[in-house]
Design a protein around this motif. Structure first.
Motif, PDB file in Angstrom:
ATOM      1  N   ARG A 141      10.983  -5.074  -6.701  1.00 62.31           N
ATOM      2  CA  ARG A 141       9.600  -5.060  -6.208  1.00 62.31           C
ATOM      3  C   ARG A 141       9.325  -3.758  -5.445  1.00 62.31           C
ATOM      4  O   ARG A 141       8.311  -3.090  -5.664  1.00 62.31           O
ATOM      5  CB  ARG A 141       9.417  -6.269  -5.294  1.00 62.31           C
ATOM      6  N   GLU A 144       9.085  -0.580  -7.714  1.00 62.96           N
ATOM      7  CA  GLU A 144       7.784  -0.363  -8.342  1.00 62.96           C
ATOM      8  C   GLU A 144       6.793   0.206  -7.328  1.00 62.96           C
ATOM      9  O   GLU A 144       6.085   1.181  -7.610  1.00 62.96           O
ATOM     10  CB  GLU A 144       7.211  -1.650  -8.952  1.00 62.96           C
ATOM     11  N   GLY A 145       6.777  -0.378  -6.122  1.00 60.04           N
ATOM     12  CA  GLY A 145       5.857   0.083  -5.089  1.00 60.04           C
ATOM     13  C   GLY A 145       6.069   1.545  -4.727  1.00 60.04           C
ATOM     14  O   GLY A 145       5.122   2.285  -4.460  1.00 60.04           O
TER      15      GLY A 145
ATOM     16  N   TYR B 209       0.749   5.062   6.501  1.00 57.27           N
ATOM     17  CA  TYR B 209       1.606   4.784   7.667  1.00 57.27           C
ATOM     18  C   TYR B 209       2.298   6.029   8.213  1.00 57.27           C
ATOM     19  O   TYR B 209       2.891   5.976   9.288  1.00 57.27           O
ATOM     20  CB  TYR B 209       2.619   3.685   7.339  1.00 57.27           C
ATOM     21  N   ILE B 243       0.660   0.962   3.631  1.00 57.62           N
ATOM     22  CA  ILE B 243       1.853   1.478   2.962  1.00 57.62           C
ATOM     23  C   ILE B 243       1.458   1.666   1.502  1.00 57.62           C
ATOM     24  O   ILE B 243       1.169   0.691   0.814  1.00 57.62           O
ATOM     25  CB  ILE B 243       3.040   0.514   3.085  1.00 57.62           C
ATOM     26  N   PRO B 244       1.409   2.920   1.022  1.00 61.81           N
ATOM     27  CA  PRO B 244       0.934   3.139  -0.347  1.00 61.81           C
ATOM     28  C   PRO B 244       1.857   2.446  -1.356  1.00 61.81           C
ATOM     29  O   PRO B 244       3.072   2.412  -1.166  1.00 61.81           O
ATOM     30  CB  PRO B 244       1.014   4.664  -0.513  1.00 61.81           C
ATOM     31  N   MET B 245       1.258   1.889  -2.384  1.00 61.77           N
ATOM     32  CA  MET B 245       2.053   1.212  -3.411  1.00 61.77           C
ATOM     33  C   MET B 245       1.603   1.624  -4.802  1.00 61.77           C
ATOM     34  O   MET B 245       0.412   1.661  -5.085  1.00 61.77           O
ATOM     35  CB  MET B 245       1.924  -0.304  -3.256  1.00 61.77           C
ATOM     36  N   GLU B 246       2.576   1.927  -5.642  1.00 64.18           N
ATOM     37  CA  GLU B 246       2.315   2.292  -7.041  1.00 64.18           C
ATOM     38  C   GLU B 246       2.266   1.036  -7.894  1.00 64.18           C
ATOM     39  O   GLU B 246       2.599  -0.055  -7.429  1.00 64.18           O
ATOM     40  CB  GLU B 246       3.435   3.196  -7.562  1.00 64.18           C
ATOM     41  N   GLY B 247       1.911   1.243  -9.156  1.00 62.85           N
ATOM     42  CA  GLY B 247       1.972   0.160 -10.139  1.00 62.85           C
ATOM     43  C   GLY B 247       1.057  -0.988  -9.759  1.00 62.85           C
ATOM     44  O   GLY B 247      -0.020  -0.790  -9.194  1.00 62.85           O
ATOM     45  N   LYS B 248       1.505  -2.191 -10.085  1.00 60.01           N
ATOM     46  CA  LYS B 248       0.670  -3.356  -9.814  1.00 60.01           C
ATOM     47  C   LYS B 248       1.174  -4.142  -8.612  1.00 60.01           C
ATOM     48  O   LYS B 248       0.822  -5.312  -8.433  1.00 60.01           O
ATOM     49  CB  LYS B 248       0.648  -4.260 -11.054  1.00 60.01           C
ATOM     50  N   VAL B 249       2.009  -3.514  -7.791  1.00 67.00           N
ATOM     51  CA  VAL B 249       2.551  -4.205  -6.621  1.00 67.00           C
ATOM     52  C   VAL B 249       1.419  -4.438  -5.621  1.00 67.00           C
ATOM     53  O   VAL B 249       0.675  -3.522  -5.291  1.00 67.00           O
ATOM     54  CB  VAL B 249       3.675  -3.369  -5.984  1.00 67.00           C
ATOM     55  N   GLU B 250       1.293  -5.692  -5.159  1.00 68.31           N
ATOM     56  CA  GLU B 250       0.203  -6.018  -4.239  1.00 68.31           C
ATOM     57  C   GLU B 250       0.640  -5.960  -2.784  1.00 68.31           C
ATOM     58  O   GLU B 250      -0.166  -5.796  -1.883  1.00 68.31           O
ATOM     59  CB  GLU B 250      -0.340  -7.409  -4.558  1.00 68.31           C
ATOM     60  N   SER B 251       1.923  -6.150  -2.562  1.00 69.60           N
ATOM     61  CA  SER B 251       2.444  -6.094  -1.199  1.00 69.60           C
ATOM     62  C   SER B 251       3.943  -5.890  -1.282  1.00 69.60           C
ATOM     63  O   SER B 251       4.539  -6.039  -2.348  1.00 69.60           O
ATOM     64  CB  SER B 251       2.146  -7.402  -0.466  1.00 69.60           C
ATOM     65  N   LEU B 252       4.537  -5.562  -0.147  1.00 68.44           N
ATOM     66  CA  LEU B 252       5.985  -5.428  -0.085  1.00 68.44           C
ATOM     67  C   LEU B 252       6.559  -6.621   0.674  1.00 68.44           C
ATOM     68  O   LEU B 252       5.855  -7.280   1.437  1.00 68.44           O
ATOM     69  CB  LEU B 252       6.377  -4.131   0.624  1.00 68.44           C
ATOM     70  N   ASN B 253       7.829  -6.881   0.485  1.00 68.78           N
ATOM     71  CA  ASN B 253       8.533  -7.863   1.297  1.00 68.78           C
ATOM     72  C   ASN B 253       8.329  -7.521   2.781  1.00 68.78           C
ATOM     73  O   ASN B 253       8.342  -6.346   3.154  1.00 68.78           O
ATOM     74  CB  ASN B 253      10.013  -7.811   0.889  1.00 68.78           C
ATOM     75  N   VAL B 256      10.911  -5.323   4.369  1.00 69.87           N
ATOM     76  CA  VAL B 256      10.845  -3.951   3.842  1.00 69.87           C
ATOM     77  C   VAL B 256       9.700  -3.192   4.525  1.00 69.87           C
ATOM     78  O   VAL B 256       9.873  -2.064   4.983  1.00 69.87           O
ATOM     79  CB  VAL B 256      10.668  -3.963   2.308  1.00 69.87           C
ATOM     80  N   LEU B 260      10.029   0.206   6.934  1.00 63.11           N
ATOM     81  CA  LEU B 260       9.364   1.487   6.686  1.00 63.11           C
ATOM     82  C   LEU B 260       8.603   1.940   7.933  1.00 63.11           C
ATOM     83  O   LEU B 260       8.647   3.122   8.300  1.00 63.11           O
ATOM     84  CB  LEU B 260       8.429   1.379   5.476  1.00 63.11           C
TER      85      LEU B 260
END
Lengths: 271, 271
Positions: A141, A144-145, B209, B243-253, B256, B260
Motif C-alpha cells: 500500500r 503505491e502511495g 507535510y 501526505i502526497p499519494m500516487e496511484g489510487k491510494v486513498e490513505s496510508l496506514n 506509516v 512520516l
C-alpha cells in the motif's frame, strides 16, 4: 442460494483462504469487502459470492448487478469469511502473472501505468523474508502511495495472497507489479546489471537515508522483522544507509522503515 | 514450582493478559520475553515467572538470578503466554503514572530524559481512536526513534497495555511519556494554550507535510485507521497537512503516516 457447507464452492473458498498451496495450484485468490471486490480488474474476477442481507440494500444490489454471483445464507457467509464483521461480499480473483522484467518495464506492450513509470525510472522495493502478512500488505500500500514502480520479494516472505496481506494492501495489490523470486540474490544481481543502485537500511550504514541521490534508478532492500537482511543480501547492496534513531530504539518496524525510504525517494523525485 | 492452572497467581496472569479492566484495577500489566523483562525499570517489576526449560540455559539463569521469580512447568507457561512460541519468561510490571503536564515536562523533578527534551521543545504524537493494538505499539516505537517527547491518546484507542501493543513497542513503552485523556479535545486545547502548534494529516490539507516549520513545539494529530480524525479534533488543528499519494491510494496506514510526520520533524530539528 447456497445453504450448505458441504457445497463444493464453499469448500473451495475455505481451502483458498486457508492454504497458499491451493491458491497457487488454482492460480486464484479470495478478496473480501466492497472496495476490494469493486476494484478487482473485471476480467480477472472468476466468481462473486454475496450474503442474503447484502442484497437487501438497494445501492449494494445495483453495484453487483452486472456481475454473475451466488447468494449464500448469512450464517454460511460468516463461515467462509476471514473477517470478524463480514461485509457480505467476496470474490475469487485470478492471480496476475508478472516476470522479473515487468519490474523494469522492458516487456513489449507494458501492461499498466506503473510499468511505464518503471521503464523511465525504476523505484523498487525489495523484500527478504518478511514474516507478517499485515506488514507485507502495508508495504505494498505504501509503495503505491510513494510512487514506487514495483516489488521484488522472496519465496520465504509471507504470502502476498494471504487474506491479511490482501486486506492491508487496500487495493494496491491490483496495481503494483510484483515478482516473487525463487532465487532472490540472483534477481537482485540481474536488476543491478540493469543499472539499478541498491540501498540497504542497516545499523552499520555510514550515510543517513537522506544523503544519497535517489533520482536515479533505485532499489531499497528491506529484511525480516526480527533479523533484518541476511549477510548475503546485505553484501549485494551498493550503499548501506542508516535511519537515525533516538533513545534506546534498536530498529524500526520493517513497514515503517520501508515507508521512510520510499517517501524520501518520492520527495527527491519531486513527484 | 507452580504446576497447576488452579494456582491463584496463574489465574491472575491470565486475567491480566485478557482484561484491560483487571489491568487498570490492579495498575499492573504483563510483559513477555527476555528483552521486555530485562528493560523493565527494576523498581516497577512486581513479579517474574519463568519456565522450567528457561532455567536450563546458564546465561539465562544468570540474567534472572538477582530477581525473585517463580518457576512454571513448560506446559503451564504455554497456557499463560500470549505468544505462539513463548520465550519462557514474563513479568508483571506496575503501570507508570503520567499526567498531561508530564508531556510538557513542566512538573518539578522531571522523571526522565524524554521529559527534559519535552520541556525544551515538545514534539507530541496525538492519537484518536486508534483501533489496532499492533499499530499503536508500532507508533510508540517509532515515536521514540524519531525523538518525539510524548504521546497523548484518548480512551477509545486500543489499550496501551494490551499484550500486542506492548510487544510492538519493543520496549519504547517504558521510556515514552504518555497520557490517556478522558476528554481528548480539552487536552488538545490545554496543549495549544501552552504554545504547541497542532498539525493534522488530512486529505484536504493545502500544504504538503514537508512545508511547515516543525522546529517549534508541535503536535501531530493521527486518527482512526478506517475513519481518520473526527471533525471535532480536525477542527482543533492549526494547520491541515497532506501526505502526497500516487496511484489510487486513498490513505496510508496510520502508523506509516505518523512515522512520516514525526521523522520529518526529526529531520528539520537536525537531531
Amino acid at each position: 442460494m447456497i445453504t450448505s457447507s458441504a457445497n463444493q464452492q464453499i469448500k473451495r473458498i475455505l481451502q483458498l483462504n486457508k492454504k497458499a498451496k491451493t491458491r497457487y495450484e488454482q492460480r486464484v485468490f479470495v478478496v473480501e469487502g466492497m472496495k476490494m471486490c469493486m476494484e478487482a480488474p473485471r476480467e480477472r474476477v472468476e466468481a462473486m459470492y454475496v450474503s442474503e442481507s447484502f442484497l437487501k440494500e438497494e445501492d449494494r444490489r445495483k453495484k453487483v448487478q452486472s456481475y454473475s454471483y451466488e447468494v449464500l445464507t448469512d450464517s454460511l457467509f460468516r463461515t467462509v469469511s476471514d473477517t470478524q464483521t463480514p461485509q457480505g461480499i467476496l470474490c475469487l480473483v485470478k492471480m496476475p502473472e508478472y516476470c522479473l522484467e515487468d519490474l523494469l518495464g522492458n516487456t513489449p506492450g507494458c501492461r499498466n501505468q506503473k510499468q511505464e513509470e518503471g521503464r523511465r525510472n525504476p523505484h523498487l522495493l525489495i523484500l527478504e523474508s518478511i514474516q507478517d502478512p499485515g506488514n507485507l500488505g502495508t508495504m505494498i500500500r505504501t509503495a503505491e502511495g510513494a510512487g514506487a514502480t514495483g516489488i521484488l520479494m522472496d519465496k520465504t516472505s509471507a504470502d502476498i495472497f494471504h487474506p491479511k496481506t490482501i486486506r492491508a494492501t487496500m487495493g494496491a495489490l491490483y496495481r503494483m507489479p510484483f515478482y516473487i523470486a525463487s532465487d532472490l540474490p540472483a534477481a537482485v544481481l540481474t536488476l543491478k546489471e540493469q543499472g539499478i543502485s541498491m540501498y540497504a537500511a542497516h545499523l552499520a550504514g555510514a550515510l543517513s537515508y537522506h544523503q544519497p541521490d535517489y533520482r536515479q534508478p533505485v532499489g531499497f532492500l528491506i529484511g525480516n522483522e526480527g533479523n533484518g537482511l541476511s549477510p548475503e543480501i546485505t553484501g549485494l547492496a551498493d550503499t548501506l544507509i542508516r535511519i537515525p534513531m533516538e533513545g534506546k530504539v534498536e530498529s524500526l518496524n520493517a513497514a515503517v522503515a520501508a515507508a521512510l525510504l520510499m517517501y524520501e525517494a518520492r520527495r527527491q523525485r519531486g513527484l
